[in-house]
Design a protein around this motif. Structure first.
Motif, PDB file in Angstrom:
ATOM      1  N   SER A  38      45.176 -17.603  20.100  1.00 11.12           N
ATOM      2  CA  SER A  38      46.059 -18.663  20.616  1.00 11.12           C
ATOM      3  C   SER A  38      45.612 -20.054  20.178  1.00 11.12           C
ATOM      4  O   SER A  38      46.452 -20.896  19.875  1.00 11.12           O
ATOM      5  CB  SER A  38      46.093 -18.586  22.146  1.00 11.12           C
ATOM      6  N   ASP A  63      40.645 -11.657   9.813  1.00 11.40           N
ATOM      7  CA  ASP A  63      40.815 -10.301  10.374  1.00 11.40           C
ATOM      8  C   ASP A  63      42.293 -10.028  10.599  1.00 11.40           C
ATOM      9  O   ASP A  63      43.137 -10.924  10.522  1.00 11.40           O
ATOM     10  CB  ASP A  63      40.020 -10.142  11.664  1.00 11.40           C
ATOM     11  N   ARG A  65      45.089  -7.104  12.685  1.00 10.06           N
ATOM     12  CA  ARG A  65      45.347  -5.922  13.503  1.00 10.06           C
ATOM     13  C   ARG A  65      46.072  -4.924  12.591  1.00 10.06           C
ATOM     14  O   ARG A  65      46.902  -5.305  11.760  1.00 10.06           O
ATOM     15  CB  ARG A  65      46.241  -6.285  14.683  1.00 10.06           C
ATOM     16  N   HIS A 131      33.334 -11.529  21.135  1.00  8.10           N
ATOM     17  CA  HIS A 131      33.721 -11.114  19.768  1.00  8.10           C
ATOM     18  C   HIS A 131      34.231 -12.323  18.993  1.00  8.10           C
ATOM     19  O   HIS A 131      34.804 -13.257  19.555  1.00  8.10           O
ATOM     20  CB  HIS A 131      34.762  -9.982  19.785  1.00  8.10           C
ATOM     21  N   ALA A 133      36.107 -13.002  14.886  1.00  7.90           N
ATOM     22  CA  ALA A 133      36.838 -12.169  13.921  1.00  7.90           C
ATOM     23  C   ALA A 133      37.270 -10.936  14.711  1.00  7.90           C
ATOM     24  O   ALA A 133      37.728 -11.060  15.854  1.00  7.90           O
ATOM     25  CB  ALA A 133      35.975 -11.851  12.711  1.00  7.90           C
ATOM     26  N   LYS A 183      37.658 -21.981  27.361  1.00  2.48           N
ATOM     27  CA  LYS A 183      36.653 -20.900  27.261  1.00  2.48           C
ATOM     28  C   LYS A 183      35.282 -21.419  27.705  1.00  2.48           C
ATOM     29  O   LYS A 183      34.286 -21.281  27.008  1.00  2.48           O
ATOM     30  CB  LYS A 183      36.572 -20.403  25.812  1.00  2.48           C
TER      31      LYS A 183
END
Ligand code: 6PG
Length: 217
Positions: A38, A63, A65, A131, A133, A183
């Motif tokens: 995001s 990276d 999905r 995590h 990447a 975060k």
């Protein structure tokens, strides 16, 4: 490593744009690798609409999905729908994982497309589990030293099967920018928590000689 705190989204995004400006000023055709997530998404659209001439920049994926390119969970789709949204400021290319291929063929094909020289700039996010990447805690991919890419899996985040760059090529970049939005727990663990780099993989980034963490509170 520098942590730059922002409480204003516009200033946060501008700092990320300035990192691209600095890469372009250092090299006419920089190679920049992009993560999903995001926080990066906010920045990609602003980059498309910025005064930075994107046609000289080759972008790569950090990276992906393992879903079709038109899937809503695809990082390729995320980048194309944002960074490539301005017809008047199109990037030179997005070198990407081909998720139409079987997983290990996709990894091998992407490795052949990676630059021979270090990335000029890599943008990363960090997940709540540490995590970065698609390098997830306590996985063998964290210890990969011979390959530039790896197949990883997660049961905790969108899409089980992932294709990712590994730490050697990420840490070989000339510069890393980490984009963190809301975060604080991640920052706290990164800077002083008791977990090691297997438990909180983003701690490996602290090894890098030229990394800035942009933190939007
Ligand atoms: C992905 C990303 C991943 C992301 C982090 C942070 O494919 O999901 O590459 O590494 O950057 O999970 O994502 P947020 O910024 O959305 O928290």
């Amino acid at each position: 490593m520098n942590i730059k705190n922002f409480n204003n989204e516009e200033h946060f995004v501008e700092a990320a744009l300035n990192a691209v400006r600095e890469a372009v000023n250092l090299k006419k055709n920089p190679k920049i690798a992009l993560s999903g997530g995001s926080a990066p998404k906010m920045f990609f659209r602003a980059l498309a609409d910025s005064n930075i001439y994107l046609h000289d920049i080759t972008f790569f994926q950090v990276d992906e999905r393992y879903v079709p390119k038109n899937d809503s969970d695809s990082n390729y789709k995320l980048i194309v729908d944002t960074l490539f949204s301005n017809p008047k400021n199109q990037p030179k290319e997005l070198v990407h994982f081909n998720t139409n291929l079987p997983i290990y063929e996709a990894l091998k094909e992407y490795e052949h497309k990676l630059p021979s020289e270090p990335f000029d700039l890599v943008f990363l996010g960090i997940g709540p589990d540490g995590h970065t990447a698609s390098l997830f805690p306590n996985t063998t991919a964290l210890e990969e030293v011979n390959r530039d890419t790896a197949y990883t899996t997660t049961e905790d985040f969108a899409v089980f099967d992932r294709l990712t760059l590994t730490f050697p090529i990420i840490l070989n970049a000339h510069r890393i920018i980490v984009l963190l939005k809301n975060k604080k727990t991640v920052i706290d663990e990164l800077m002083g928590g008791s977990m090691d780099a297997m438990e909180f993989p983003a701690k490996r980034l602290l090894e890098h000689h030229n990394i800035d963490i942009l933190f939007l509170e």
